[in-house]
Scaffold this motif. Sequence first.
Motif, PDB file in Angstrom:
ATOM      1  N   ASP A   1       0.829  -1.203   0.000  1.00 36.77           N
ATOM      2  CA  ASP A   1       0.000   0.000   0.000  1.00 36.77           C
ATOM      3  C   ASP A   1       0.862   1.251   0.000  1.00 36.77           C
ATOM      4  O   ASP A   1       0.571   2.206  -0.732  1.00 36.77           O
ATOM      5  N   ARG A   2       1.937   1.265   0.788  1.00 41.96           N
ATOM      6  CA  ARG A   2       2.838   2.435   0.785  1.00 41.96           C
ATOM      7  C   ARG A   2       3.444   2.639  -0.602  1.00 41.96           C
ATOM      8  O   ARG A   2       3.536   3.765  -1.087  1.00 41.96           O
ATOM      9  N   ALA A   3       3.844   1.545  -1.235  1.00 37.57           N
ATOM     10  CA  ALA A   3       4.414   1.651  -2.583  1.00 37.57           C
ATOM     11  C   ALA A   3       3.367   2.180  -3.560  1.00 37.57           C
ATOM     12  O   ALA A   3       3.654   3.051  -4.386  1.00 37.57           O
ATOM     13  N   MET A   4       2.162   1.662  -3.459  1.00 40.68           N
ATOM     14  CA  MET A   4       1.088   2.100  -4.355  1.00 40.68           C
ATOM     15  C   MET A   4       0.730   3.563  -4.098  1.00 40.68           C
ATOM     16  O   MET A   4       0.523   4.338  -5.046  1.00 40.68           O
ATOM     17  N   GLN A   5       0.678   3.963  -2.834  1.00 43.02           N
ATOM     18  CA  GLN A   5       0.360   5.353  -2.503  1.00 43.02           C
ATOM     19  C   GLN A   5       1.420   6.295  -3.079  1.00 43.02           C
ATOM     20  O   GLN A   5       1.088   7.366  -3.592  1.00 43.02           O
TER      21      GLN A   5
ATOM     22  N   LEU B   1       6.365  -4.229  -9.807  1.00 43.38           N
ATOM     23  CA  LEU B   1       7.658  -4.195 -10.500  1.00 43.38           C
ATOM     24  C   LEU B   1       8.729  -3.537  -9.636  1.00 43.38           C
ATOM     25  O   LEU B   1       9.877  -4.014  -9.577  1.00 43.38           O
ATOM     26  N   ASN B   2       8.386  -2.442  -8.961  1.00 38.72           N
ATOM     27  CA  ASN B   2       9.355  -1.771  -8.092  1.00 38.72           C
ATOM     28  C   ASN B   2       9.778  -2.668  -6.936  1.00 38.72           C
ATOM     29  O   ASN B   2      10.964  -2.753  -6.603  1.00 38.72           O
ATOM     30  N   ILE B   3       8.813  -3.350  -6.329  1.00 36.26           N
ATOM     31  CA  ILE B   3       9.129  -4.236  -5.211  1.00 36.26           C
ATOM     32  C   ILE B   3       9.957  -5.425  -5.685  1.00 36.26           C
ATOM     33  O   ILE B   3      10.903  -5.849  -5.009  1.00 36.26           O
TER      34      ILE B   3
END
Length: 106
Positions: A39-43, A63-65
């Motif tokens: 969720d933090r990555a998506m936010q 992809l980033n993770i």
Amino acid sequence: MSDDATRPTAQVTLLGRHYVFACNPGEERKLERAARYLDRAMQGIHSQNNLLGSERVALMAALNITHELLEVLDTRRSEEQQLDRLSERLEQAMAGAVPSHPTPAE
């Protein structure tokens, strides 16, 4: 073997939407932790471009993770190789430093 109807579930929030996922017994906290990270990555991605749809944001976050994970795995592999080399050097140094014991002459 248990089916999904009897498996524990955890409710998570991703980009403001609530989802319920089944998980293995005792794994609820790990699922919730992973969901918070996602969720933090998506936010972060959504805040940079709020015109992107949720699916695209989720894919970019995934992809980033994945990139982060692969970087950590590459670093770990490199460090393990370095430790192996140091261990070999240490074994060689110790083998050279151990005095040989002469056998008693008969």
